[in-house]
Scaffold this motif. Structure first.
Motif, short mmCIF file in Angstrom:
data_model
loop_
_atom_site.label_atom_id
_atom_site.label_comp_id
_atom_site.label_asym_id
_atom_site.label_seq_id
_atom_site.Cartn_x
_atom_site.Cartn_y
_atom_site.Cartn_z
N ALA A 47 43.13 44.29 49.39
CA ALA A 47 42.22 43.75 48.62
C ALA A 47 42.45 42.69 47.49
CB ALA A 47 41.37 44.98 47.83
N PHE A 48 43.34 41.92 47.90
CA PHE A 48 43.74 40.97 46.93
C PHE A 48 43.08 40.21 45.98
CE2 PHE A 48 45.81 36.89 46.17
CZ PHE A 48 46.56 37.00 45.19
N PRO A 49 42.26 39.31 46.81
CA PRO A 49 41.33 38.64 45.76
C PRO A 49 40.37 39.14 45.24
CG PRO A 49 40.75 38.11 48.22
CD PRO A 49 42.18 39.00 48.43
N TRP A 50 39.70 40.26 45.83
CA TRP A 50 38.71 40.87 45.37
C TRP A 50 39.00 41.48 44.04
CZ3 TRP A 50 34.95 38.26 47.10
CH2 TRP A 50 34.69 37.89 48.26
N THR A 51 40.24 42.20 44.08
CA THR A 51 40.35 42.81 42.80
C THR A 51 40.57 42.10 41.46
OG1 THR A 51 42.73 43.08 43.60
CG2 THR A 51 41.41 44.83 43.88
N LEU A 52 41.19 40.84 41.90
CA LEU A 52 41.51 40.02 40.74
C LEU A 52 40.12 39.06 40.10
CD1 LEU A 52 44.61 37.85 41.98
CD2 LEU A 52 44.46 39.54 40.07
N ILE A 53 39.37 39.33 41.30
CA ILE A 53 37.85 38.50 40.91
C ILE A 53 37.08 39.76 40.07
CG2 ILE A 53 35.83 37.97 41.70
CD1 ILE A 53 36.95 36.70 44.24
#
Length: 126
Positions: A47-53
Motif C-alpha cells: 500500500a506504498f503510495p496510499w499510506t503516504l497519501i
C-alpha cells in the motif's frame, strides 16, 4: 473554545515526525510502537503510495493536540474507552448514577419517615 476529548489530534510532543502515529495511539489506546510497526508493515505490504497519501492528508487535516487536554492518565484512559465503545461507557455511567440515586432515596426515606428513635436523639441534644 474548549477542546473535544473524543476528537482525533496529532500528538507532536510524543511523535517522531508529524505525530500521526502517536495521535492514533492516543486515540485508540494502543501502544505507539505497535501503531508504527503496523504502519510500516502496511506500507511495505503493497500500500506504498496510499499510506503516504493518507499520512500527509492526516497531517494537513488534523489539529494539534491541545496542551492540558487531560488532567491525568486515568482521565485519558477513560476517554479512550468512550471513543472505543460509547454505548458501554454511557451504560456504566448510568449504572453508577442509578446506584447513587437509589442510595440517596434510601437516606431520604430514613430521615423523612417517622423515626421515633432518631427524633428522641435529636430532642435529647436540644
Amino acid at each position: 473554545m474548549t477542546a473535544r476529548r473524543t476528537k482525533f489530534y496529532l500528538n507532536k510532543a510524543e511523535g517522531k515526525w508529524q505525530g500521526v502515529c502517536a495521535g492514533i495511539a492516543d486515540y485508540t489506546g494502543i501502544d505507539v510502537l505497535w501503531v508504527r510497526v503496523g504502519a510500516v508493515l502496511i506500507t511495505l505490504m503493497g500500500a506504498f503510495p496510499w499510506t503516504l497519501i493518507a499520512y500527509f492528508l492526516t497531517v494537513w487535516m488534523a489539529d494539534n493536540k491541545p496542551a492540558g487536554l487531560y488532567l491525568d492518565r486515568a482521565e485519558e484512559k477513560f476517554w479512550q474507552g468512550v471513543r472505543s465503545n460509547p454505548t458501554a461507557s454511557t451504560r456504566d455511567v448510568r449504572s453508577k448514577f442509578r446506584d447513587i440515586d437509589r442510595r440517596l432515596a434510601d437516606i431520604e426515606m430514613f430521615y423523612t419517615s417517622r423515626n421515633t428513635r432518631l427524633a428522641d436523639e435529636i430532642e435529647s441534644l436540644r
